[in-house]
Design a protein around this motif. Sequence first.
Motif: not given
Length: 290
Positions: A132-140, A172-178
Amino acid sequence: MNKRLFAATGIQGLLIETGASHPAMLTVPELEAVSEIPCETVARLEVIAESLIPTATSAPDLIQRLAAAMDEAALKGRGFKSIIAYRYGLDFDPERPTPDEVSACIDALLVERDAGAWNGRLADPVLMRYLIWEAIDRARPLQFHVGYGDSDINLYRCDPTRMTEFIRRTRTSGSSIMLLHCYPFQREAAFLAQVYPHVYLDTGAAMAFTGFASDSLIRESLELAPFGKILFSSDAYGLPELYLCNVALWRRAIGRIFAEWVSEGVLGEKDAERYIIALAHGNAERVYSL
């Protein structure tokens, strides 16, 4: 027949989460060819890991290969999805696991695999948090299954407010939580979408199971969440009839709700049209950069 059913939906683009594939189902390119609708993909985190664990030689090897696979998925697709709600619950530790924790869990998993005791299903909460955190790092955009599911979930642990601290930390990660599906927690999901700028929701899966009662489900999702934070989803799987039926249910509900508001004078017709377009596809196009 497939082409006729898809044409009747009016859908002009499909966003396919590929983790629920089955040998009897069409691949994404085949679905695109049959439906004549452009298809984009969302990668399931657990499936990425499960595809690499059988051949991993060590923890560093798996970590390196996971990073490469997720980079590729982020480049080719439109986002990621986690089913930690199924495998553990949404009350997971919001802290990013340390490298030592991740390596220790992978080492233990590889020992289990080599002993023939691993069933091929990733269920370790530390490793799922790592993904999950790796996905957050990719700001998708990062999708989470929320609420109603199969018999292997504990429903009370699928309340999205249980992941509030994680949501705060990713603001402020740049990732949207859906937040996907959400029933019976559509009001809780709407609250999170209202107070956190990067949170969005849909009520897709529940429509098929609530049928003509889905009007109230969709109405409740509209109570608190901004109209710019709600997305249409069919959550259709396998059969084109499901796409058509879920589209019909959503159109029926959204048409009744907005017609009522217009008739009562609380909303103008042009505003109603603008909001419905946003809910139907505009919000998805914006969030997923379609």
